[in-house]
Design an enzyme around this catalytic site. Structure first.
Site, PDB file in Angstrom:
ATOM      1  N   PRO A   1     -54.746   7.082 -36.401  1.00 31.80           N
ATOM      2  CA  PRO A   1     -55.276   5.819 -35.881  1.00 31.80           C
ATOM      3  C   PRO A   1     -54.449   5.407 -34.672  1.00 31.80           C
ATOM      4  O   PRO A   1     -53.215   5.419 -34.736  1.00 31.80           O
ATOM      5  CB  PRO A   1     -55.062   4.840 -37.049  1.00 31.80           C
ATOM      6  N   MET A   2     -55.109   5.073 -33.571  1.00 30.76           N
ATOM      7  CA  MET A   2     -54.375   4.621 -32.380  1.00 30.76           C
ATOM      8  C   MET A   2     -55.150   3.474 -31.743  1.00 30.76           C
ATOM      9  O   MET A   2     -56.296   3.645 -31.307  1.00 30.76           O
ATOM     10  CB  MET A   2     -54.176   5.776 -31.392  1.00 30.76           C
ATOM     11  N   GLU A   3     -54.484   2.328 -31.726  1.00 30.78           N
ATOM     12  CA  GLU A   3     -55.111   1.116 -31.207  1.00 30.78           C
ATOM     13  C   GLU A   3     -55.596   1.340 -29.777  1.00 30.78           C
ATOM     14  O   GLU A   3     -54.862   1.915 -28.955  1.00 30.78           O
ATOM     15  CB  GLU A   3     -54.074  -0.018 -31.228  1.00 30.78           C
TER      16      GLU A   3
ATOM     17  N   CYS B   1     -46.271   0.358 -38.553  1.00 27.25           N
ATOM     18  CA  CYS B   1     -46.245  -0.041 -37.138  1.00 27.25           C
ATOM     19  C   CYS B   1     -44.916  -0.744 -36.831  1.00 27.25           C
ATOM     20  O   CYS B   1     -44.532  -1.698 -37.514  1.00 27.25           O
ATOM     21  CB  CYS B   1     -47.420  -0.960 -36.820  1.00 27.25           C
TER      22      CYS B   1
ATOM     23  N   LYS C   1     -49.833   4.333 -44.774  1.00 27.87           N
ATOM     24  CA  LYS C   1     -49.237   5.057 -43.639  1.00 27.87           C
ATOM     25  C   LYS C   1     -47.944   4.333 -43.296  1.00 27.87           C
ATOM     26  O   LYS C   1     -47.946   3.121 -43.076  1.00 27.87           O
ATOM     27  CB  LYS C   1     -50.195   5.077 -42.451  1.00 27.87           C
TER      28      LYS C   1
ATOM     29  N   ASP D   1     -45.169  14.010 -33.656  1.00 26.91           N
ATOM     30  CA  ASP D   1     -44.856  14.999 -32.617  1.00 26.91           C
ATOM     31  C   ASP D   1     -45.604  16.319 -32.767  1.00 26.91           C
ATOM     32  O   ASP D   1     -45.172  17.327 -32.204  1.00 26.91           O
ATOM     33  CB  ASP D   1     -43.348  15.293 -32.563  1.00 26.91           C
TER      34      ASP D   1
ATOM     35  N   GLY E   1     -51.617  12.466 -33.413  1.00 25.28           N
ATOM     36  CA  GLY E   1     -51.902  11.312 -32.560  1.00 25.28           C
ATOM     37  C   GLY E   1     -51.881  11.680 -31.096  1.00 25.28           C
ATOM     38  O   GLY E   1     -52.875  12.147 -30.525  1.00 25.28           O
ATOM     39  N   ARG E   2     -50.702  11.529 -30.468  1.00 33.68           N
ATOM     40  CA  ARG E   2     -50.625  11.665 -29.011  1.00 33.68           C
ATOM     41  C   ARG E   2     -50.956  13.060 -28.512  1.00 33.68           C
ATOM     42  O   ARG E   2     -51.251  13.229 -27.327  1.00 33.68           O
ATOM     43  CB  ARG E   2     -49.226  11.230 -28.541  1.00 33.68           C
TER      44      ARG E   2
HETATM   45  C1  LIG Z   1     -51.460   4.095 -28.323  1.00 32.24           C
HETATM   46  C2  LIG Z   1     -51.073   4.184 -29.778  1.00 32.24           C
HETATM   47  C3  LIG Z   1     -51.662   3.328 -30.694  1.00 32.24           C
HETATM   48  C4  LIG Z   1     -51.328   3.422 -32.057  1.00 32.24           C
HETATM   49  N1  LIG Z   1     -51.983   2.622 -32.960  1.00 32.24           N
HETATM   50  C5  LIG Z   1     -51.760   2.804 -34.296  1.00 32.24           C
HETATM   51  C6  LIG Z   1     -52.529   2.112 -35.274  1.00 32.24           C
HETATM   52  O1  LIG Z   1     -53.446   1.333 -34.964  1.00 32.24           O
HETATM   53  N2  LIG Z   1     -52.237   2.344 -36.585  1.00 32.24           N
HETATM   54  C7  LIG Z   1     -51.249   3.219 -36.976  1.00 32.24           C
HETATM   55  O2  LIG Z   1     -51.023   3.412 -38.168  1.00 32.24           O
HETATM   56  N3  LIG Z   1     -50.524   3.885 -36.071  1.00 32.24           N
HETATM   57  C8  LIG Z   1     -50.771   3.722 -34.756  1.00 32.24           C
HETATM   58  N4  LIG Z   1     -50.080   4.469 -33.854  1.00 32.24           N
HETATM   59  C9  LIG Z   1     -49.121   5.483 -34.345  1.00 32.24           C
HETATM   60  C10 LIG Z   1     -49.841   6.836 -34.543  1.00 32.24           C
HETATM   61  O3  LIG Z   1     -50.852   6.737 -35.518  1.00 32.24           O
HETATM   62  C11 LIG Z   1     -48.847   7.931 -34.959  1.00 32.24           C
HETATM   63  O4  LIG Z   1     -48.262   7.577 -36.185  1.00 32.24           O
HETATM   64  C12 LIG Z   1     -47.738   8.131 -33.941  1.00 32.24           C
HETATM   65  O5  LIG Z   1     -48.261   8.187 -32.626  1.00 32.24           O
HETATM   66  C13 LIG Z   1     -46.947   9.423 -34.233  1.00 32.24           C
HETATM   67  O6  LIG Z   1     -47.811  10.528 -34.229  1.00 32.24           O
HETATM   68  P1  LIG Z   1     -47.900  11.523 -32.949  1.00 32.24           P
HETATM   69  O7  LIG Z   1     -46.504  11.980 -32.650  1.00 32.24           O
HETATM   70  O8  LIG Z   1     -48.809  12.627 -33.395  1.00 32.24           O
HETATM   71  O9  LIG Z   1     -48.448  10.701 -31.825  1.00 32.24           O
HETATM   72  C14 LIG Z   1     -50.369   4.372 -32.494  1.00 32.24           C
HETATM   73  C15 LIG Z   1     -49.770   5.217 -31.552  1.00 32.24           C
HETATM   74  C16 LIG Z   1     -50.114   5.138 -30.222  1.00 32.24           C
HETATM   75  C17 LIG Z   1     -49.458   6.084 -29.235  1.00 32.24           C
END
Ligand SMILES: Cc1cc2nc3c(=O)[nH]c(=O)nc-3n(C[C@H](O)[C@H](O)[C@H](O)COP(=O)(O)O)c2cc1C
Length: 352
Positions: free
Chosen positions: A21-23, A113, A152, A218, A240-241
């Site tokens: 999930p990413m806002e 978060c 989460k 990551d 995510g990213r």
């Molecule tokens: C732009 C953005 C928005 C995010 N919004 C949420 C969210 O709404 N809910 C949530 O649980 N995590 C949110 N995250 C965290 C991601 O879900 C994830 O846990 C975090 O980016 C680490 O994973 P990654 O290294 O694969 O990016 C957000 C991350 C980013 C970069």
């Protein structure tokens, strides 16, 4: 320990691959696109999806006919887990019932978060420091719904407390635990610690819990995700990213995967962007700002190409989807055509 009541997480084929999930990123439009791009290339795509995090009181005010924007979804996104945040157990009980009526496949409580705007209210990662409230929120959800409940979270607030915190959560009988291997105070610094994720799997096994453990942090490709499953024994991986660097990331576990993102000609990458812009406009019709989408334009261009960087800079100055699409068309026409473009391309001509 309270046994998990439902089976979504237990039934999904292993390894579970899911989009984080990413806002402002993973709205209904992007979730659908990521899955449909994977299908277009013959890959299964993410087997479960999550909404952006949503305040639990917005869930209460939503109805299936008139949902909060973050709760909008279509059947193509199923199974879709709704992620909520807040601190009031009564709201969680009422909200969980409302969310079940809206057709979600599960409820995920955000306890990870790290942003101050939410932490200062005692919500999200602050709950790591108030486990009794965290337990109350889970129990309140259980009273309101029979849907699977997941959490989460991160490994701690200041220092990793995986043993205490993840054991506590698993003891609440949750159906799945998504663990980002960082503490909240790290925000996104350093590297996610996959050893804490492995430790959580060990704790889960020692408790005899059937909860799925999903590792996060990551992971930049599906091969990398497989490495996380091998090193930690998790049931699945949340990415995510990584999708920012490769919008076709979930298309890659196909017998006929797309070429690496950076090898795709500009026309084809722009085709995917135009598809995104058009679907965004069609869905939101101005109700979600175009500026939100513009922040993610750069994912479709190559950062080391001066030509594309200049194009991106011009795109940022434009205020309307029509103007952006027009400039993209011009840029593609000016670019020499690449004859080796694969058949399943999302070309600008097929979208316009
Ligand atoms: C732009 C953005 C928005 C995010 N919004 C949420 C969210 O709404 N809910 C949530 O649980 N995590 C949110 N995250 C965290 C991601 O879900 C994830 O846990 C975090 O980016 C680490 O994973 P990654 O290294 O694969 O990016 C957000 C991350 C980013 C970069």
């Amino acid at each position: 320990m309270i046994p998990p009541m439902t089976t979504l997480w237990q039934d999904l084929p292993r390894p579970i691959f899911t989009l984080a999930p990413m806002e402002d990123v993973t709205d209904t439009v992007f979730r659908r696109l990521v899955r449909s791009w994977a299908h277009r290339w013959g890959a299964p795509g993410p087997s479960v999806l999550f909404t952006e995090f949503t305040r639990i009181d917005s869930a209460i005010r939503s109805t299936p006919e008139k949902p909060d924007g973050r709760l909008r979804s279509t059947p193509e996104e199923a199974p879709l887990v709704v992620q909520v945040w807040g601190t009031n157990p009564a709201e969680f009980e009422e909200g969980a019932a409302a969310l079940e009526a809206m057709g979600f496949a599960g409820i995920d409580i955000n306890m990870g978060c790290p942003a101050w705007k939410v932490r200062k209210s005692g919500a999200c990662s602050a709950l790591i420091g108030t486990p009794s409230l965290a337990a109350e929120l889970i129990a309140a959800c259980r009273r309101g719904t029979s849907l699977p409940i997941s959490v989460k979270t991160r490994t701690g607030i200041t220092i990793a407390e995986t043993d205490r915190w993840c054991r506590f959560l698993l003891d609440q009988g949750i159906d799945a635990l998504v663990l980002h291997g960082r503490v909240a105070d790290e925000m996104y610094d350093g590297w996610a610690d996959w050893r804490e994720i492995r430790r959580t799997v060990e704790i889960r096994d020692s408790l005899g819990s059937r909860a799925a453990v999903i590792g996060n942090g990551d992971v930049c490709s599906l091969d990398h995700a497989l490495r996380l499953t091998e090193q930690t024994g998790v049931d699945g991986v949340m990415i995510g990213r990584g999708i920012f660097f490769d919008p076709l990331l979930f298309a890659r576990n196909s017998p006929t995967p797309p070429p690496p993102w950076e090898d795709l000609p500009l026309q084809e990458r722009v085709g995917y962007l135009v598809e995104h812009i058009q679907a965004y406009q069609q869905e939101w019709q101005g109700k979600r700002s175009f500026e939100v989408l513009k922040k993610f334009f750069r994912n479709y261009f190559l950062p080391h190409s001066p030509r594309e960087t200049a194009l991106l800079r011009r795109l940022y100055t434009l205020g309307s989807p029509a103007a952006v699409t027009e400039l993209l068309e011009e840029a593609c026409q000016a670019e020499p055509q690449d004859q080796s473009v694969p058949a399943r391309k999302a070309s600008i001509s097929s979208q316009a």
